[in-house]
Design an enzyme around this catalytic site. Structure first.
Site, short mmCIF file in Angstrom:
data_model
loop_
_atom_site.label_atom_id
_atom_site.label_comp_id
_atom_site.label_asym_id
_atom_site.label_seq_id
_atom_site.Cartn_x
_atom_site.Cartn_y
_atom_site.Cartn_z
N ARG A 84 0.84 -1.21 0.00
CA ARG A 84 0.00 0.00 0.00
C ARG A 84 0.87 1.26 0.00
O ARG A 84 0.58 2.23 -0.67
CB ARG A 84 -0.88 -0.02 1.27
CG ARG A 84 -1.95 1.04 1.34
CD ARG A 84 -2.56 1.11 2.75
NE ARG A 84 -2.65 -0.16 3.42
CZ ARG A 84 -3.71 -0.96 3.39
NH1 ARG A 84 -4.79 -0.58 2.73
NH2 ARG A 84 -3.70 -2.10 4.04
N TYR A 85 1.95 1.24 0.78
CA TYR A 85 2.87 2.38 0.88
C TYR A 85 4.14 2.00 0.12
O TYR A 85 4.61 0.86 0.21
CB TYR A 85 3.22 2.66 2.34
CG TYR A 85 2.03 2.93 3.23
CD1 TYR A 85 1.45 4.20 3.29
CD2 TYR A 85 1.47 1.92 4.02
CE1 TYR A 85 0.35 4.44 4.11
CE2 TYR A 85 0.38 2.15 4.84
CZ TYR A 85 -0.18 3.42 4.88
OH TYR A 85 -1.26 3.66 5.70
N ARG A 88 7.26 0.11 1.95
CA ARG A 88 7.09 -1.05 2.83
C ARG A 88 5.97 -1.96 2.35
O ARG A 88 5.03 -1.49 1.69
CB ARG A 88 6.84 -0.60 4.27
CG ARG A 88 5.70 0.38 4.44
CD ARG A 88 5.92 1.20 5.73
NE ARG A 88 4.82 2.08 6.06
CZ ARG A 88 4.70 3.32 5.60
NH1 ARG A 88 5.57 3.82 4.73
NH2 ARG A 88 3.69 4.07 5.98
N CYS A 97 -3.47 -17.63 14.96
CA CYS A 97 -3.16 -16.77 16.10
C CYS A 97 -3.25 -17.60 17.37
O CYS A 97 -3.89 -18.65 17.40
CB CYS A 97 -4.19 -15.64 16.22
SG CYS A 97 -4.28 -14.58 14.78
N CYS A 101 -9.34 -12.54 18.55
CA CYS A 101 -9.92 -11.36 19.19
C CYS A 101 -11.26 -11.06 18.52
O CYS A 101 -11.35 -11.07 17.28
CB CYS A 101 -8.97 -10.18 19.04
SG CYS A 101 -7.28 -10.59 19.57
N CYS A 104 -11.27 -8.29 15.74
CA CYS A 104 -10.15 -8.27 14.78
C CYS A 104 -10.60 -7.80 13.39
O CYS A 104 -11.62 -8.27 12.88
CB CYS A 104 -9.57 -9.68 14.65
SG CYS A 104 -8.27 -9.79 13.42
N ARG A 106 -9.20 -8.55 10.72
CA ARG A 106 -9.01 -9.65 9.77
C ARG A 106 -9.80 -10.88 10.21
O ARG A 106 -9.43 -12.00 9.89
CB ARG A 106 -7.52 -10.00 9.64
CG ARG A 106 -6.70 -8.87 9.07
CD ARG A 106 -5.38 -9.36 8.48
NE ARG A 106 -4.67 -8.26 7.88
CZ ARG A 106 -3.59 -7.67 8.41
NH1 ARG A 106 -3.09 -8.13 9.55
NH2 ARG A 106 -3.00 -6.67 7.80
N ASP A 264 -11.80 -0.65 13.75
CA ASP A 264 -12.15 -0.75 12.33
C ASP A 264 -13.58 -1.27 12.13
O ASP A 264 -14.17 -1.87 13.03
CB ASP A 264 -11.16 -1.69 11.62
CG ASP A 264 -9.77 -1.09 11.56
OD1 ASP A 264 -9.65 0.08 11.17
OD2 ASP A 264 -8.80 -1.79 11.93
N ASP A 301 -7.61 3.77 10.31
CA ASP A 301 -7.34 3.20 9.00
C ASP A 301 -8.56 3.52 8.15
O ASP A 301 -9.66 3.02 8.42
CB ASP A 301 -7.14 1.67 9.10
CG ASP A 301 -5.68 1.30 9.07
OD1 ASP A 301 -5.00 1.66 8.09
OD2 ASP A 301 -5.21 0.67 10.04
N LYS A 308 -3.63 5.14 6.76
CA LYS A 308 -3.90 5.66 8.10
C LYS A 308 -3.97 7.18 8.09
O LYS A 308 -3.27 7.83 7.33
CB LYS A 308 -2.77 5.26 9.05
CG LYS A 308 -2.81 3.84 9.50
CD LYS A 308 -1.75 3.59 10.57
CE LYS A 308 -1.68 2.12 10.89
NZ LYS A 308 -1.44 1.28 9.71
S1 SF4 Z 1 -6.12 -8.98 16.46
FE1 SF4 Z 1 -6.58 -10.50 14.87
S2 SF4 Z 1 -4.60 -11.02 13.98
FE2 SF4 Z 1 -4.18 -10.07 15.98
S3 SF4 Z 1 -4.10 -11.77 17.45
FE3 SF4 Z 1 -6.20 -11.00 17.49
S4 SF4 Z 1 -7.27 -12.33 15.99
FE4 SF4 Z 1 -5.07 -12.55 15.59
#
Ligand code: SF4
Length: 341
Positions: A84-85, A88, A97, A101, A104, A106, A264, A301, A308
Protein backbone atom coordinates in the site's frame (compact mmCIF):
# COMPACT_ATOMS: atom_id res chain seq x y z
CA UNK A 1 -0.40 -24.11 22.19
CA UNK A 2 -1.90 -26.49 24.78
CA UNK A 3 -4.97 -26.01 26.94
CA UNK A 4 -6.35 -23.09 24.98
CA UNK A 5 -10.11 -22.69 25.22
CA UNK A 6 -11.62 -23.28 21.78
CA UNK A 7 -15.22 -24.36 22.41
CA UNK A 8 -18.26 -23.01 24.22
CA UNK A 9 -18.14 -26.10 26.46
CA UNK A 10 -14.58 -25.20 27.48
CA UNK A 11 -15.66 -21.61 28.15
CA UNK A 12 -18.51 -22.85 30.32
CA UNK A 13 -16.16 -25.09 32.26
CA UNK A 14 -13.81 -22.14 32.81
CA UNK A 15 -16.69 -19.97 34.03
CA UNK A 16 -16.35 -17.62 31.05
CA UNK A 17 -19.74 -18.09 29.39
CA UNK A 18 -21.52 -14.84 28.70
CA UNK A 19 -25.02 -15.93 29.66
CA UNK A 20 -26.24 -15.52 26.07
CA UNK A 21 -28.23 -18.34 24.54
CA UNK A 22 -26.02 -21.30 23.79
CA UNK A 23 -27.38 -21.67 20.26
CA UNK A 24 -26.44 -18.04 19.47
CA UNK A 25 -22.91 -18.46 20.80
CA UNK A 26 -22.47 -21.63 18.75
CA UNK A 27 -23.49 -19.64 15.66
CA UNK A 28 -20.97 -16.93 16.53
CA UNK A 29 -18.06 -19.36 16.84
CA UNK A 30 -19.06 -21.18 13.66
CA UNK A 31 -18.45 -17.90 11.85
CA UNK A 32 -15.65 -16.31 13.91
CA UNK A 33 -13.16 -18.61 15.58
CA UNK A 34 -12.72 -18.95 19.32
CA UNK A 35 -9.38 -19.40 21.04
CA UNK A 36 -8.25 -18.10 24.43
CA UNK A 37 -4.84 -18.97 25.85
CA UNK A 38 -4.54 -20.11 29.48
CA UNK A 39 -2.74 -16.84 30.30
CA UNK A 40 -5.63 -14.72 29.04
CA UNK A 41 -8.26 -17.05 30.54
CA UNK A 42 -6.44 -16.53 33.84
CA UNK A 43 -7.03 -12.77 33.79
CA UNK A 44 -10.29 -12.80 31.84
CA UNK A 45 -12.61 -10.58 33.72
CA UNK A 46 -14.19 -7.34 32.56
CA UNK A 47 -12.19 -5.70 29.79
CA UNK A 48 -9.92 -8.64 29.08
CA UNK A 49 -12.78 -11.15 28.79
CA UNK A 50 -14.77 -8.98 26.39
CA UNK A 51 -11.92 -9.14 23.87
CA UNK A 52 -11.99 -12.92 23.60
CA UNK A 53 -15.33 -14.31 24.79
CA UNK A 54 -17.93 -14.62 21.99
CA UNK A 55 -20.93 -12.32 22.18
CA UNK A 56 -24.29 -12.74 20.43
CA UNK A 57 -23.98 -9.14 19.15
CA UNK A 58 -21.31 -10.38 16.73
CA UNK A 59 -24.15 -11.82 14.65
CA UNK A 60 -25.27 -8.24 13.84
CA UNK A 61 -23.62 -6.89 10.70
CA UNK A 62 -24.28 -3.20 10.15
CA UNK A 63 -24.46 -1.67 6.65
CA UNK A 64 -21.17 0.22 7.00
CA UNK A 65 -19.21 -2.87 8.07
CA UNK A 66 -16.84 -4.55 5.63
CA UNK A 67 -15.22 -7.96 5.15
CA UNK A 68 -11.88 -6.29 4.32
CA UNK A 69 -12.16 -3.06 6.33
CA UNK A 70 -8.73 -1.59 5.58
CA UNK A 71 -8.57 -2.74 1.97
CA UNK A 72 -5.61 -5.16 2.22
CA UNK A 73 -6.78 -7.16 -0.80
CA UNK A 74 -6.90 -4.10 -3.08
CA UNK A 75 -3.13 -3.73 -2.83
CA UNK A 76 -2.00 -7.34 -3.07
CA UNK A 77 0.61 -8.07 -5.79
CA UNK A 78 1.20 -11.65 -4.57
CA UNK A 79 -0.53 -14.07 -2.19
CA UNK A 80 -0.16 -12.90 1.40
CA UNK A 81 1.46 -9.60 0.37
CA UNK A 82 0.03 -6.07 0.64
CA UNK A 83 1.90 -3.15 -0.97
CA UNK A 84 0.00 0.00 0.00
CA UNK A 85 2.87 2.38 0.88
CA UNK A 86 5.84 2.65 -1.52
CA UNK A 87 8.64 1.89 0.95
CA UNK A 88 7.09 -1.05 2.83
CA UNK A 89 5.05 -4.20 2.40
CA UNK A 90 2.94 -6.30 4.74
CA UNK A 91 3.46 -10.05 4.52
CA UNK A 92 0.87 -12.33 6.16
CA UNK A 93 3.08 -15.30 7.00
CA UNK A 94 0.35 -17.29 8.75
CA UNK A 95 -3.36 -17.04 9.37
CA UNK A 96 -3.11 -18.67 12.79
CA UNK A 97 -3.16 -16.77 16.10
CA UNK A 98 -2.76 -17.77 19.72
CA UNK A 99 -6.00 -15.96 20.54
CA UNK A 100 -8.84 -14.87 18.30
CA UNK A 101 -9.92 -11.36 19.19
CA UNK A 102 -13.61 -10.63 18.79
CA UNK A 103 -12.93 -7.20 17.18
CA UNK A 104 -10.15 -8.27 14.78
CA UNK A 105 -10.20 -6.45 11.44
CA UNK A 106 -9.01 -9.65 9.77
CA UNK A 107 -11.59 -11.80 11.53
CA UNK A 108 -12.93 -13.11 8.22
CA UNK A 109 -9.57 -14.69 7.39
CA UNK A 110 -7.68 -15.43 10.62
CA UNK A 111 -7.60 -19.11 11.45
CA UNK A 112 -8.97 -20.09 8.03
CA UNK A 113 -5.61 -21.44 6.89
CA UNK A 114 -2.26 -22.04 8.53
CA UNK A 115 1.20 -21.02 7.47
CA UNK A 116 1.65 -19.23 4.13
CA UNK A 117 2.63 -22.02 1.70
CA UNK A 118 6.27 -21.99 0.67
CA UNK A 119 5.37 -21.44 -3.00
CA UNK A 120 3.38 -18.32 -2.05
CA UNK A 121 6.20 -17.10 0.19
CA UNK A 122 8.65 -17.49 -2.71
CA UNK A 123 6.33 -15.49 -4.95
CA UNK A 124 6.18 -12.72 -2.33
CA UNK A 125 9.95 -12.84 -1.85
CA UNK A 126 10.46 -12.54 -5.60
CA UNK A 127 8.21 -9.44 -5.70
CA UNK A 128 10.12 -7.88 -2.78
CA UNK A 129 13.49 -8.68 -4.38
CA UNK A 130 12.58 -7.02 -7.68
CA UNK A 131 11.01 -3.91 -6.07
CA UNK A 132 13.90 -1.74 -4.84
CA UNK A 133 11.56 0.88 -3.34
CA UNK A 134 10.73 -1.57 -0.54
CA UNK A 135 12.84 -0.77 2.54
CA UNK A 136 10.84 -2.52 5.23
CA UNK A 137 8.94 -5.82 5.40
CA UNK A 138 6.23 -6.05 8.04
CA UNK A 139 5.27 -9.56 9.07
CA UNK A 140 1.68 -9.93 10.10
CA UNK A 141 -1.02 -12.54 9.88
CA UNK A 142 -2.55 -14.06 11.82
CA UNK A 143 0.27 -13.78 14.27
CA UNK A 144 3.85 -14.26 12.99
CA UNK A 145 5.09 -15.35 16.41
CA UNK A 146 2.74 -18.33 16.29
CA UNK A 147 5.15 -19.76 13.67
CA UNK A 148 7.72 -22.26 14.87
CA UNK A 149 11.08 -20.59 15.62
CA UNK A 150 12.57 -22.60 12.76
CA UNK A 151 10.05 -21.34 10.21
CA UNK A 152 10.34 -17.77 11.52
CA UNK A 153 14.13 -17.93 11.25
CA UNK A 154 13.89 -19.18 7.68
CA UNK A 155 11.47 -16.39 6.71
CA UNK A 156 13.48 -13.62 8.39
CA UNK A 157 16.80 -14.84 7.02
CA UNK A 158 15.56 -14.81 3.43
CA UNK A 159 13.93 -11.40 3.79
CA UNK A 160 16.98 -9.75 5.34
CA UNK A 161 19.15 -11.21 2.55
CA UNK A 162 17.40 -8.88 0.08
CA UNK A 163 19.91 -6.00 -0.15
CA UNK A 164 17.39 -3.13 -0.28
CA UNK A 165 15.37 -4.42 2.70
CA UNK A 166 16.73 -2.32 5.56
CA UNK A 167 14.57 -3.47 8.45
CA UNK A 168 12.01 -6.04 9.49
CA UNK A 169 8.94 -5.47 11.58
CA UNK A 170 6.72 -8.00 13.31
CA UNK A 171 3.22 -7.30 14.57
CA UNK A 172 2.27 -9.75 17.30
CA UNK A 173 0.10 -10.36 20.32
CA UNK A 174 2.12 -13.43 21.41
CA UNK A 175 4.55 -11.90 23.98
CA UNK A 176 1.51 -10.83 26.00
CA UNK A 177 -1.12 -13.51 25.33
CA UNK A 178 1.21 -16.54 25.12
CA UNK A 179 4.48 -15.41 26.72
CA UNK A 180 5.82 -18.96 27.11
CA UNK A 181 6.41 -19.01 23.36
CA UNK A 182 9.15 -16.40 23.78
CA UNK A 183 11.75 -19.00 24.68
CA UNK A 184 15.42 -19.23 23.76
CA UNK A 185 14.70 -20.63 20.29
CA UNK A 186 12.30 -17.79 19.47
CA UNK A 187 14.71 -15.16 20.79
CA UNK A 188 17.48 -16.69 18.70
CA UNK A 189 15.27 -16.56 15.59
CA UNK A 190 14.71 -12.84 16.24
CA UNK A 191 18.44 -12.12 16.57
CA UNK A 192 19.13 -10.75 13.09
CA UNK A 193 21.83 -8.68 11.45
CA UNK A 194 19.24 -6.14 10.32
CA UNK A 195 17.00 -4.31 12.80
CA UNK A 196 13.88 -6.10 14.02
CA UNK A 197 11.09 -3.90 15.36
CA UNK A 198 8.41 -5.72 17.30
CA UNK A 199 5.00 -4.06 17.54
CA UNK A 200 3.07 -5.67 20.35
CA UNK A 201 -0.72 -5.62 20.31
CA UNK A 202 -2.15 -5.14 23.79
CA UNK A 203 -5.30 -3.36 24.90
CA UNK A 204 -5.73 -3.66 28.65
CA UNK A 205 -3.30 -3.30 31.58
CA UNK A 206 -4.45 -6.64 33.06
CA UNK A 207 -2.88 -8.37 30.03
CA UNK A 208 0.54 -7.45 31.43
CA UNK A 209 0.91 -10.59 33.56
CA UNK A 210 4.20 -11.41 35.32
CA UNK A 211 4.93 -13.91 32.53
CA UNK A 212 4.27 -11.26 29.88
CA UNK A 213 6.56 -8.84 31.71
CA UNK A 214 9.30 -11.46 31.80
CA UNK A 215 8.90 -12.11 28.07
CA UNK A 216 9.22 -8.39 27.31
CA UNK A 217 12.32 -8.13 29.47
CA UNK A 218 13.89 -11.07 27.61
CA UNK A 219 13.04 -9.51 24.24
CA UNK A 220 14.55 -6.21 25.30
CA UNK A 221 17.74 -7.94 26.44
CA UNK A 222 17.87 -9.74 23.10
CA UNK A 223 18.07 -6.36 21.37
CA UNK A 224 14.55 -6.27 19.91
CA UNK A 225 13.13 -2.74 19.77
CA UNK A 226 9.54 -2.78 21.00
CA UNK A 227 6.52 -0.62 20.27
CA UNK A 228 2.84 -1.16 20.96
CA UNK A 229 -0.42 -0.92 19.15
CA UNK A 230 -3.78 -0.92 20.87
CA UNK A 231 -7.34 -0.75 19.66
CA UNK A 232 -9.78 1.62 21.34
CA UNK A 233 -12.64 -0.66 22.41
CA UNK A 234 -15.91 0.25 24.07
CA UNK A 235 -16.26 -1.64 27.34
CA UNK A 236 -12.60 -2.70 27.32
CA UNK A 237 -10.38 0.36 27.46
CA UNK A 238 -12.52 3.43 26.63
CA UNK A 239 -11.58 4.96 29.94
CA UNK A 240 -8.76 7.40 30.69
CA UNK A 241 -7.68 5.53 33.85
CA UNK A 242 -7.47 2.20 31.99
CA UNK A 243 -5.55 3.68 29.06
CA UNK A 244 -3.20 5.55 31.40
CA UNK A 245 -2.45 2.29 33.25
CA UNK A 246 -1.93 0.50 29.92
CA UNK A 247 0.54 3.05 28.53
CA UNK A 248 2.41 3.46 31.82
CA UNK A 249 2.68 -0.33 32.05
CA UNK A 250 4.12 -0.49 28.54
CA UNK A 251 6.75 2.13 29.31
CA UNK A 252 7.69 0.29 32.52
CA UNK A 253 8.17 -2.83 30.40
CA UNK A 254 10.38 -1.17 27.80
CA UNK A 255 7.69 -0.79 25.13
CA UNK A 256 7.04 2.58 23.46
CA UNK A 257 3.29 3.18 22.94
CA UNK A 258 2.98 3.66 19.18
CA UNK A 259 -0.59 3.54 17.85
CA UNK A 260 -4.05 3.67 19.37
CA UNK A 261 -6.32 2.51 16.56
CA UNK A 262 -9.90 3.61 16.19
CA UNK A 263 -11.83 0.33 15.98
CA UNK A 264 -12.15 -0.75 12.33
CA UNK A 265 -15.43 -1.48 10.58
CA UNK A 266 -15.07 -5.26 10.71
CA UNK A 267 -18.31 -7.22 10.52
CA UNK A 268 -20.10 -7.85 13.80
CA UNK A 269 -17.98 -5.43 15.86
CA UNK A 270 -20.21 -2.34 16.26
CA UNK A 271 -20.67 -2.95 19.99
CA UNK A 272 -16.91 -2.33 20.40
CA UNK A 273 -16.78 0.95 18.48
CA UNK A 274 -16.56 4.32 20.18
CA UNK A 275 -17.17 7.56 18.35
CA UNK A 276 -14.18 9.57 17.11
CA UNK A 277 -15.16 12.42 19.45
CA UNK A 278 -14.98 10.03 22.41
CA UNK A 279 -11.54 8.86 21.29
CA UNK A 280 -10.30 12.42 20.91
CA UNK A 281 -11.58 13.39 24.36
CA UNK A 282 -9.73 10.42 25.88
CA UNK A 283 -6.52 11.39 24.08
CA UNK A 284 -6.84 14.99 25.28
CA UNK A 285 -7.20 13.76 28.87
CA UNK A 286 -4.21 11.41 28.49
CA UNK A 287 -2.12 14.26 27.16
CA UNK A 288 -2.74 16.07 30.44
CA UNK A 289 -1.50 13.03 32.39
CA UNK A 290 1.31 11.42 30.37
CA UNK A 291 4.67 12.37 28.95
CA UNK A 292 5.08 12.47 25.18
CA UNK A 293 7.04 9.24 25.38
CA UNK A 294 4.03 7.41 26.83
CA UNK A 295 1.52 8.82 24.32
CA UNK A 296 0.56 6.79 21.24
CA UNK A 297 -0.81 8.36 18.07
CA UNK A 298 -4.59 7.98 17.69
CA UNK A 299 -5.26 6.82 14.12
CA UNK A 300 -7.99 5.65 11.80
CA UNK A 301 -7.34 3.20 9.00
CA UNK A 302 -9.50 4.86 6.39
CA UNK A 303 -12.16 2.29 5.41
CA UNK A 304 -11.49 0.86 1.95
CA UNK A 305 -7.70 1.14 1.91
CA UNK A 306 -6.61 4.81 1.70
CA UNK A 307 -4.21 4.27 4.61
CA UNK A 308 -3.90 5.66 8.10
CA UNK A 309 -4.79 9.15 9.20
CA UNK A 310 -4.07 10.81 12.54
CA UNK A 311 -7.28 11.74 14.32
CA UNK A 312 -5.90 14.48 16.57
CA UNK A 313 -4.64 16.87 13.90
CA UNK A 314 -5.89 18.90 10.95
CA UNK A 315 -6.39 15.78 8.79
CA UNK A 316 -9.61 15.04 10.68
CA UNK A 317 -12.38 17.64 10.63
CA UNK A 318 -15.87 17.29 12.01
CA UNK A 319 -18.54 18.45 9.58
CA UNK A 320 -22.32 18.39 9.40
CA UNK A 321 -22.44 14.89 7.84
CA UNK A 322 -19.67 13.30 9.93
CA UNK A 323 -15.87 13.37 9.97
CA UNK A 324 -13.92 14.32 6.87
CA UNK A 325 -10.44 12.78 6.90
CA UNK A 326 -7.68 13.67 4.46
CA UNK A 327 -5.36 10.88 3.31
CA UNK A 328 -1.64 11.27 2.55
CA UNK A 329 -2.35 12.06 -1.11
CA UNK A 330 -4.83 14.81 -0.24
CA UNK A 331 -7.90 12.66 -0.93
CA UNK A 332 -10.84 13.47 1.34
CA UNK A 333 -13.07 10.75 2.79
CA UNK A 334 -16.27 10.94 4.79
CA UNK A 335 -16.33 8.79 7.95
CA UNK A 336 -19.57 8.55 9.85
CA UNK A 337 -19.64 7.29 13.40
CA UNK A 338 -21.86 4.21 13.23
CA UNK A 339 -25.16 4.42 15.05
CA UNK A 340 -25.27 2.56 18.30
CA UNK A 341 -26.59 -1.00 17.84
S1 SF4 B 1 -6.12 -8.98 16.46
FE1 SF4 B 1 -6.58 -10.50 14.87
S2 SF4 B 1 -4.60 -11.02 13.98
FE2 SF4 B 1 -4.18 -10.07 15.98
S3 SF4 B 1 -4.10 -11.77 17.45
FE3 SF4 B 1 -6.20 -11.00 17.49
S4 SF4 B 1 -7.27 -12.33 15.99
FE4 SF4 B 1 -5.07 -12.55 15.59
Amino acid sequence: MTNALTTIDALDAAGLATGAKRELLERVVERFRLRITPEMAGVASGGVAAQFVPDARELVTRPEELTDPIGDRRFSPAPGLTHRYADRVILAVTQACEVYCRFCFRRETVGAAGVLPEADFLQALDYIARTPAIREVILTGGDPLSLSPRRLESVLARLEAVPHVESLRIHSRVPVVAPARMDGAMLAALDRDKPVHLVIHTNHPDEMTPAAQAALRALSRAGVAMFSQSVLLRGVNDDADVLEALFRGLIRNRVKPYYLHHCDLAEGTSHFRTTIAEGRALMAELKRRLSGLAMPTYVLDIPGGAGKVGLMGAAAEEGPDGWVVTDRHGGRHLYQDPERP
